[in-house]
Design an enzyme around this catalytic site. Structure first.
Site, PDB file in Angstrom:
ATOM      1  CG  ASP A   9      41.397  27.088  -4.204  1.00 19.86           C
ATOM      2  OD1 ASP A   9      40.312  26.723  -4.702  1.00 19.86           O
ATOM      3  OD2 ASP A   9      41.592  27.175  -2.970  1.00 19.86           O
TER       4      ASP A   9
ATOM      5  CG  ASP B 133      37.403  24.613  -5.894  1.00 17.26           C
ATOM      6  OD1 ASP B 133      37.764  23.683  -5.154  1.00 17.26           O
ATOM      7  OD2 ASP B 133      37.233  25.763  -5.487  1.00 17.26           O
ATOM      8  CD  GLU B 134      41.663  23.335  -3.165  1.00 21.76           C
ATOM      9  OE1 GLU B 134      42.758  22.989  -2.700  1.00 21.76           O
ATOM     10  OE2 GLU B 134      40.610  23.333  -2.507  1.00 21.76           O
TER      11      GLU B 134
END
Ligand code: MG
Length: 352
Positions: A7, A105-106
């Site tokens: 993350d 974003d993970e």
């Protein structure tokens, strides 16, 4: 099974600092609205400095200004975040393990049965490569299930590396508040509170049948998680091709105002659905069915992924105008659809 969870830290804010290094050390807020309409929007991401003043994702921008009046406000540069995200995701896919992109974003990687030692090695290398190749900080979590890997990651932020093995899971979970479990929002938290369940430890000691009665099947999943059983898997693709809504008008019409109102109503519904499922879109299309039952469609492809309700409505309005200019037949049914979807940012969705 070893799952890695990656993350990015304060992703949007970190991207902005990369573009403009002078922002480093300043209180930066990325908002959902354009500068001239910023006070009506909410905070999408706040950087580390902003968080020190209690500014966080989801609070109204005007409240952020109350917490720190000299903050730097930026509107989201989605094409840039998307490009950076693609660099990271491509790098992760290059390892050859199944990858599930959870948001912009993970991501989770299923390392299979490599064991913890090797898994930690791969995780550390990924973290270093992300830092080296993008200059952005991230946190990595490792565990034996996807949910626990995510939690290991969450509890090690920022710029951290968290490991939770089968032997450690009970201690890791028991004192945490129930809301630390992914999927527990304020409503579920409130329901559990009434049952005097505050920590994950309380949840593990509760009656699973009562949980099922109060929360449905989710209650059983939460009970399992609280007892260290994580059945969540890394799923590579989610097959959602488009999100659309259509509706028949009360009366067949050529009235632009009536049609435009319907487009904006449908745009709102489509947007809400996409927000709930955490999707960004690239294509917006409309469809009309005329009184004579013939139909016409029109669509537009954006040059970037978007998560804006305004954008669906604006493009819908332009497209319908083009269709109506071309053809003056009465309209009986209107549809709005978005497609070319990708997983968006999850933090922002907490607001809805
Ligand atoms: Mg993040």
């Amino acid at each position: 099974m070893v799952i890695l969870y990656i993350d990015m830290d304060y992703f949007f804010a970190a991207c902005e600092q990369l573009k403009n290094p002078e922002l480093k050390g300043k209180v930066v807020v990325i908002g959902t609205n354009k500068e001239d309409n910023k006070m009506k929007g909410v905070v999408q991401t706040a950087n580390y400095e902003a968080r020190k003043y209690g500014i966080k994702s989801g609070i109204p921008t005007k409240d952020a200004y109350k917490l720190y009046k000299d903050l730097v406000y930026l509107e989201a540069d989605e094409p840039y975040y998307e490009k950076t995200s693609k660099t990271i995701m491509d790098m992760l896919k290059g390892y050859g393990f199944p990858v599930e992109q959870e948001s912009i974003d993970e991501a989770a990687l299923d390392l299979g049965d490599v064991g913890y030692e090797k898994g930690i090695g791969i995780g550390k290398e990924i973290k270093k490569r992300i830092n080296n190749e993008t200059n952005l900080p991230c946190t990595v979590g490792i565990s034996f299930g996807k949910t626990f890997a995510k939690m290991a990651c969450e509890s090690s932020k920022p710029d951290g590396f968290g490991i939770v093995t089968e032997n450690e899971i009970t201690d890791f979970l028991k004192t945490k508040p129930v809301k630390a479990l992914p999927g527990i929002g304020p409503k579920t938290e409130e329901k559990l509170k009434i049952l005097r369940i505050n920590t994950i430890g309380d949840l593990s000691d509760s009656d699973p049948l009562l949980l099922k009665e109060k929360l449905g099947i989710v209650g059983i999943e939460l009970y399992n998680l609280s007892n260290g059983i994580d059945k969540s898997k890394v799923v590579e693709f989610e097959e959602v091709l488009s999100i659309g809504r259509e509706r028949t008008l009360n009366e067949e019409t050529t009235d632009v105002t009536v049609i435009k109102n319907m487009i904006s109503e449908l745009s709102k519904e489509v947007f809400e659905e996409s927000a709930k499922k955490n999707f960004w879109f690239k294509d917006v299309g409309i469809k009309v069915r005329y009184a004579d039952f013939t139909q016409a469609t029109k669509s537009k492809t954006l040059n970037h992924y978007s998560s804006s309700e305004e954008e669906i409505e604006r493009i819908g309005a332009v497209l319908i105008k083009e269709l109506m200019n071309k053809n003056n037949k009465k309209i009986r049914k209107v549809g709005v659809r978005i497609s070319s979807l990708m997983k968006g940012n999850s933090q922002k969705r907490l607001i809805v």
